[in-house]
Write a protein that holds these residues in place. Structure first.
Motif, PDB file in Angstrom:
ATOM      1  N   GLY A 116       0.810  -1.205   0.000  1.00  0.00           N
ATOM      2  CA  GLY A 116       0.000   0.000   0.000  1.00  0.00           C
ATOM      3  C   GLY A 116       0.843   1.253   0.000  1.00  0.00           C
ATOM      4  O   GLY A 116       2.001   1.246   0.436  1.00  0.00           O
ATOM      5  N   PHE A 117       0.261   2.329  -0.509  1.00  0.00           N
ATOM      6  CA  PHE A 117       0.873   3.650  -0.484  1.00  0.00           C
ATOM      7  C   PHE A 117      -0.104   4.623   0.166  1.00  0.00           C
ATOM      8  O   PHE A 117      -1.314   4.418   0.142  1.00  0.00           O
ATOM      9  N   TYR A 118       0.443   5.688   0.721  1.00  0.00           N
ATOM     10  CA  TYR A 118      -0.387   6.774   1.228  1.00  0.00           C
ATOM     11  C   TYR A 118      -0.112   8.038   0.428  1.00  0.00           C
ATOM     12  O   TYR A 118       1.050   8.366   0.152  1.00  0.00           O
ATOM     13  N   PHE A 119      -1.168   8.757   0.086  1.00  0.00           N
ATOM     14  CA  PHE A 119      -1.052  10.097  -0.463  1.00  0.00           C
ATOM     15  C   PHE A 119      -2.012  10.982   0.306  1.00  0.00           C
ATOM     16  O   PHE A 119      -3.159  10.600   0.548  1.00  0.00           O
ATOM     17  N   GLY A 120      -1.551  12.158   0.700  1.00  0.00           N
ATOM     18  CA  GLY A 120      -2.387  13.064   1.462  1.00  0.00           C
ATOM     19  C   GLY A 120      -2.592  14.384   0.752  1.00  0.00           C
ATOM     20  O   GLY A 120      -2.105  14.600  -0.361  1.00  0.00           O
TER      21      GLY A 120
ATOM     22  N   ARG B 234      -5.251   5.716  -0.104  1.00  0.00           N
ATOM     23  CA  ARG B 234      -4.373   4.568   0.116  1.00  0.00           C
ATOM     24  C   ARG B 234      -4.627   3.465  -0.906  1.00  0.00           C
ATOM     25  O   ARG B 234      -5.391   2.533  -0.648  1.00  0.00           O
ATOM     26  N   PRO B 235      -4.004   3.517  -2.075  1.00  0.00           N
ATOM     27  CA  PRO B 235      -4.112   2.393  -3.015  1.00  0.00           C
ATOM     28  C   PRO B 235      -3.537   1.123  -2.389  1.00  0.00           C
ATOM     29  O   PRO B 235      -2.430   1.135  -1.846  1.00  0.00           O
ATOM     30  N   LEU B 236      -4.305   0.043  -2.469  1.00  0.00           N
ATOM     31  CA  LEU B 236      -3.911  -1.222  -1.844  1.00  0.00           C
ATOM     32  C   LEU B 236      -3.937  -2.365  -2.852  1.00  0.00           C
ATOM     33  O   LEU B 236      -4.837  -2.431  -3.697  1.00  0.00           O
TER      34      LEU B 236
ATOM     35  N   ALA C  46       2.368  12.187   6.432  1.00  0.00           N
ATOM     36  CA  ALA C  46       3.795  12.471   6.477  1.00  0.00           C
ATOM     37  C   ALA C  46       4.604  11.373   5.815  1.00  0.00           C
ATOM     38  O   ALA C  46       5.692  11.611   5.300  1.00  0.00           O
ATOM     39  N   ALA C  47       4.082  10.150   5.831  1.00  0.00           N
ATOM     40  CA  ALA C  47       4.803   9.019   5.238  1.00  0.00           C
ATOM     41  C   ALA C  47       4.344   8.742   3.817  1.00  0.00           C
ATOM     42  O   ALA C  47       4.560   7.679   3.282  1.00  0.00           O
ATOM     43  N   THR C  48       3.703   9.731   3.242  1.00  0.00           N
ATOM     44  CA  THR C  48       3.109   9.574   1.926  1.00  0.00           C
ATOM     45  C   THR C  48       4.079   8.998   0.912  1.00  0.00           C
ATOM     46  O   THR C  48       5.221   9.400   0.816  1.00  0.00           O
TER      47      THR C  48
END
Length: 241
Positions: free
Chosen positions: A2-6, A80-82, A228-230
């Motif tokens: 997964g990734f995070y984008f904010g 969050r693409p998973l 923050a961990a995007t």
């Protein structure tokens, strides 16, 4: 995986000094042409949808339609693409696509592919949620349950692979401003239903949740938390759908 984008927050801004805030880490444009524009456009569209849902939520509580709007002027959002592997789940052996959990925040808007897997806990049993093309699945989060004094329940859910197929989903987590005071709404408090939760803030609530579920989590360490961990992969996700 997964990734995070904010929501994009410039590194040199005052807002970036807050936990869970900061700039995204984007792949080079030449490697993934159009990716950044697609992601930021999608986040903007879902943020607008989230604001519309807040109006419905307020009206359902007999509050003015724009009641929640002042608390979402700088919302904490995470896309969050998973990717779920094709491994078949074995709940009796503790093998899940994602174990049972509820989301930490206010609202989750979930888009999925055509592969089933999501289940919600309802009336004492797990119920499959079938994918529906062109529709979002909306989960209520722990913060909303807290704000409404338990009137609205957060959605307990899990992911079970029964097909042996890979699965993709994209949850969008929609949360209030970091400093928003979250206190049981007066309309949700009665003599028979006194406040079940002490006041807090949206930021404090989320940080406490991360600290409970992430070993070694340090709120003071730059790069902690979804926004923050995007862009970084997470081996131990806080939530999946």
């Amino acid at each position: 995986e997964g990734f995070y984008f904010g929501r994009e927050v410039p590194a040199d801004s005052e807002e970036a000094k807050l936990p869970l805030h900061g700039p995204n880490q984007w792949p080079p444009e030449q490697q993934v042409p159009g990716f950044r524009l697609a992601v930021t456009s999608y986040i903007a569209a879902l943020t607008a949808l989230g604001m519309r849902l807040l109006r419905l939520l307020a009206l359902s509580l007999a509050l003015p339609a724009d009641y929640f709007a002042p608390h979402f002027t700088h919302p904490m959002v995470a896309l969050r693409p998973l990717h779920y592997t094709a491994e078949v789940s074995a709940p009796a052996s503790g093998v899940f696509g994602a174990g049972a959990h509820s989301d930490y925040g206010m609202l989750t808007l979930l888009a999925t592919d055509e592969v089933p897997g999501l289940q919600v806990h309802l009336d004492g049993s797990w119920q499959a949620v079938q994918p529906l093309a062109g529709a979002f699945i909306v989960n209520l989060g722990d913060m909303l349950e807290r704000w409404t004094n338990g009137l609205f329940k957060s959605t307990l859910h899990r992911v079970i692979n029964t097909t042996g197929q890979e699965r993709y989903s994209i949850p969008f987590f929609f949360e209030p401003n970091f400093t928003t005071r979250v206190e049981c709404l007066p309309c949700c408090v009665t003599e028979e239903r006194p406040p079940a939760y002490p006041p807090t803030t949206a930021g404090e609530h989320l940080l406490a949740k991360y600290a409970q579920t992430h070993a070694g989590y340090d709120v003071n360490k730059k790069g902690n938390g979804p926004a923050a961990a995007t862009g970084a992969q997470h081996a131990e996700p806080p939530a999946g759908s």
